[in-house]
Design an enzyme around this catalytic site. Sequence first.
Site, mmCIF file in Angstrom:
data_model
loop_
_atom_site.group_PDB
_atom_site.id
_atom_site.type_symbol
_atom_site.label_atom_id
_atom_site.label_comp_id
_atom_site.label_asym_id
_atom_site.label_seq_id
_atom_site.Cartn_x
_atom_site.Cartn_y
_atom_site.Cartn_z
ATOM 1 N N LYS A 123 40.327 75.999 26.283
ATOM 2 C CA LYS A 123 39.263 75.303 26.854
ATOM 3 C C LYS A 123 39.719 73.898 27.394
ATOM 4 C CE LYS A 123 37.346 76.688 23.062
ATOM 5 N NZ LYS A 123 38.294 77.693 22.637
ATOM 6 N N ILE A 124 40.053 73.048 26.433
ATOM 7 C CA ILE A 124 40.332 71.815 26.697
ATOM 8 C C ILE A 124 41.479 71.688 27.931
ATOM 9 C CG2 ILE A 124 40.930 69.416 25.546
ATOM 10 C CD1 ILE A 124 40.078 70.537 23.043
ATOM 11 N N CYS A 145 47.334 72.149 22.670
ATOM 12 C CA CYS A 145 47.613 73.490 21.951
ATOM 13 C C CYS A 145 47.282 73.242 20.487
ATOM 14 C CB CYS A 145 49.048 73.892 21.986
ATOM 15 S SG CYS A 145 50.384 72.653 21.667
ATOM 16 N N SER A 203 45.442 66.562 20.658
ATOM 17 C CA SER A 203 45.311 67.601 19.981
ATOM 18 C C SER A 203 45.455 67.414 18.344
ATOM 19 C CB SER A 203 46.486 68.713 20.433
ATOM 20 O OG SER A 203 45.827 69.539 21.504
ATOM 21 N N ASP A 208 45.551 60.005 20.248
ATOM 22 C CA ASP A 208 44.322 59.915 19.670
ATOM 23 C C ASP A 208 44.442 60.775 18.027
ATOM 24 O OD1 ASP A 208 41.323 59.970 19.566
ATOM 25 O OD2 ASP A 208 41.164 61.786 19.404
ATOM 26 N N GLU A 268 47.618 60.989 9.765
ATOM 27 C CA GLU A 268 46.378 60.102 9.900
ATOM 28 C C GLU A 268 45.534 60.245 8.715
ATOM 29 O OE1 GLU A 268 45.000 62.271 13.619
ATOM 30 O OE2 GLU A 268 43.275 63.016 12.426
ATOM 31 N N HIS A 294 41.401 59.440 16.439
ATOM 32 C CA HIS A 294 40.928 60.693 16.518
ATOM 33 C C HIS A 294 39.264 60.734 16.953
ATOM 34 C CE1 HIS A 294 41.617 64.971 14.991
ATOM 35 N NE2 HIS A 294 40.694 64.978 15.835
HETATM 36 P P1 NAD Z 1 41.951 76.727 22.549
HETATM 37 O O1 NAD Z 1 42.014 77.593 21.516
HETATM 38 O O2 NAD Z 1 40.930 76.819 23.667
HETATM 39 O O3 NAD Z 1 43.094 76.585 23.286
HETATM 40 C C1 NAD Z 1 44.459 76.454 22.910
HETATM 41 C C2 NAD Z 1 45.651 76.914 23.700
HETATM 42 O O4 NAD Z 1 47.005 76.622 23.294
HETATM 43 C C3 NAD Z 1 45.496 78.575 24.005
HETATM 44 O O5 NAD Z 1 45.468 78.730 25.370
HETATM 45 C C4 NAD Z 1 46.679 78.990 23.190
HETATM 46 O O6 NAD Z 1 47.340 79.981 23.900
HETATM 47 C C5 NAD Z 1 47.678 77.932 23.425
HETATM 48 N N1 NAD Z 1 48.816 77.726 22.537
HETATM 49 C C6 NAD Z 1 49.015 78.495 21.351
HETATM 50 N N2 NAD Z 1 50.313 78.343 20.924
HETATM 51 C C7 NAD Z 1 50.833 77.576 21.983
HETATM 52 C C8 NAD Z 1 52.132 77.005 21.983
HETATM 53 N N3 NAD Z 1 53.162 77.322 21.148
HETATM 54 N N4 NAD Z 1 52.421 76.254 23.223
HETATM 55 C C9 NAD Z 1 51.645 76.014 24.112
HETATM 56 N N5 NAD Z 1 50.288 76.579 23.995
HETATM 57 C C10 NAD Z 1 50.031 77.171 22.853
HETATM 58 O O7 NAD Z 1 41.818 75.438 21.826
HETATM 59 P P2 NAD Z 1 41.081 74.121 22.650
HETATM 60 O O8 NAD Z 1 39.475 74.123 22.298
HETATM 61 O O9 NAD Z 1 41.426 73.738 23.846
HETATM 62 O O10 NAD Z 1 41.573 72.927 21.748
HETATM 63 C C11 NAD Z 1 43.116 72.553 21.704
HETATM 64 C C12 NAD Z 1 43.413 71.566 20.665
HETATM 65 O O11 NAD Z 1 42.673 70.364 20.502
HETATM 66 C C13 NAD Z 1 42.987 72.071 19.128
HETATM 67 O O12 NAD Z 1 43.567 72.998 18.646
HETATM 68 C C14 NAD Z 1 42.456 71.177 18.387
HETATM 69 O O13 NAD Z 1 43.853 70.393 17.641
HETATM 70 C C15 NAD Z 1 42.329 69.651 19.500
HETATM 71 N N6 NAD Z 1 41.028 69.056 19.261
HETATM 72 C C16 NAD Z 1 41.093 67.671 19.316
HETATM 73 C C17 NAD Z 1 40.102 67.118 19.078
HETATM 74 C C18 NAD Z 1 39.984 65.506 19.016
HETATM 75 O O14 NAD Z 1 38.986 65.046 18.811
HETATM 76 N N7 NAD Z 1 41.152 64.643 19.088
HETATM 77 C C19 NAD Z 1 38.693 67.570 19.260
HETATM 78 C C20 NAD Z 1 38.700 69.314 19.562
HETATM 79 C C21 NAD Z 1 40.082 69.702 19.510
#
Ligand code: NAD
Length: 338
Positions: free
Chosen positions: A153-154, A201, A229, A254, A259, A291
Amino acid sequence: MKKAAFFDTRPYDREWFSKLDKSFEIKFFEEKLNPENADLAKGFDAAIAFVNDTINRSTIEALAAGGVKVLAMRCAGYNNIDFKAAYDNNLKVLRVPVYSPYAVAEHAMALLLTLNRKIHRAYNRTRDFNFSLNGLTGFDLHGRTMGVIGTGKIGQIFIKICQGFGMRVIAYDPYPIENAGFEYVDLDTLYRESDAVSLHCPLTDSTHHILNADAFSKMRTGVYIINTSRGGLIDSEALLEAIKSRKIAGAGLDVYEEEASFFFEDRSDTIINDDTLARIITLPNVILTSHQAFLTNEALKNIAEVTISNLEDFFAGKELKNEVCYCCSTDSPTTKCN
Ligand code: NAD
């Protein structure tokens, strides 16, 4: 009335969770949830927790012993939970799978723009009436290549933002999407061709330290690294070495792998005993935010609404669409039962 113990409370959490209608009572605790304080939740039906809480077997056993039946995570990630222990103790785990992917993707681009155009340095200079431009040269993002690891999604929103800047985007994801509108490549190609690499990821056993000394050695000299992430995706020592050797031109972080002891807290009056973190912070070409990529009003509102509706569903015995479990339905993120 059912009761929920809310851990790691910040003023913005209290604001959003207090203003919404709900059929249960919340008591706010400022402490991060951990094995030592989990008994604060004794007598509560639910615990509400966040990304840096220590939700290991001891914490879970203490929660369950105190009567807690459900753990509502007010975040998407769940790498800090011992799911086997939750399963063993009949503790349901709920989460907020999406709250604002835009918030995180926009923050990732903010980090890249700040790093590349040295906005952080310019801000400090002009406040001191230093109007020199020396050392502030960046490059046009237009025409450059962005390497995106993780196209969920992100990642997908971040890719659209990059394309809006006229960047070429290449991406790696073990589960590529069809008709993506960008090119999927293997990791070595991504490292070789990218002017900036952004991580989107999840943190799992297979992605832990995905960016390590070997990965950095395959990258272009002068690459930027962006991580919104999870900190554990990057080997911080290797990152530091790669920045010191000038292989990496800068990093926008971030998240940081250690952390949990620092982020979300004011540690300005203490000596930081993590030498890697302390050194990273001194570098002019590293931007570290605590974060905060998720921190928009839209995201906070969604987090509060979904967390409350998750718990309402649990208390009403309804289907739990946002459950994450160790071995339950086939589309659960952690389905493996062993
Ligand atoms: P999501 O589940 O929609 O997408 C994650 C993607 O990573 C998927 O497409 C998956 O197939 C892929 N993936 C899995 N294993 C992988 C690998 N080995 N190599 C490459 N890609 C791989 O998740 P999202 O909503 O897009 O969120 C991504 C990450 O962002 C979350 O896991 C979380 O850790 C992080 N996040 C951070 C914050 C923040 O405030 N900093 C907030 C929300 C989420």
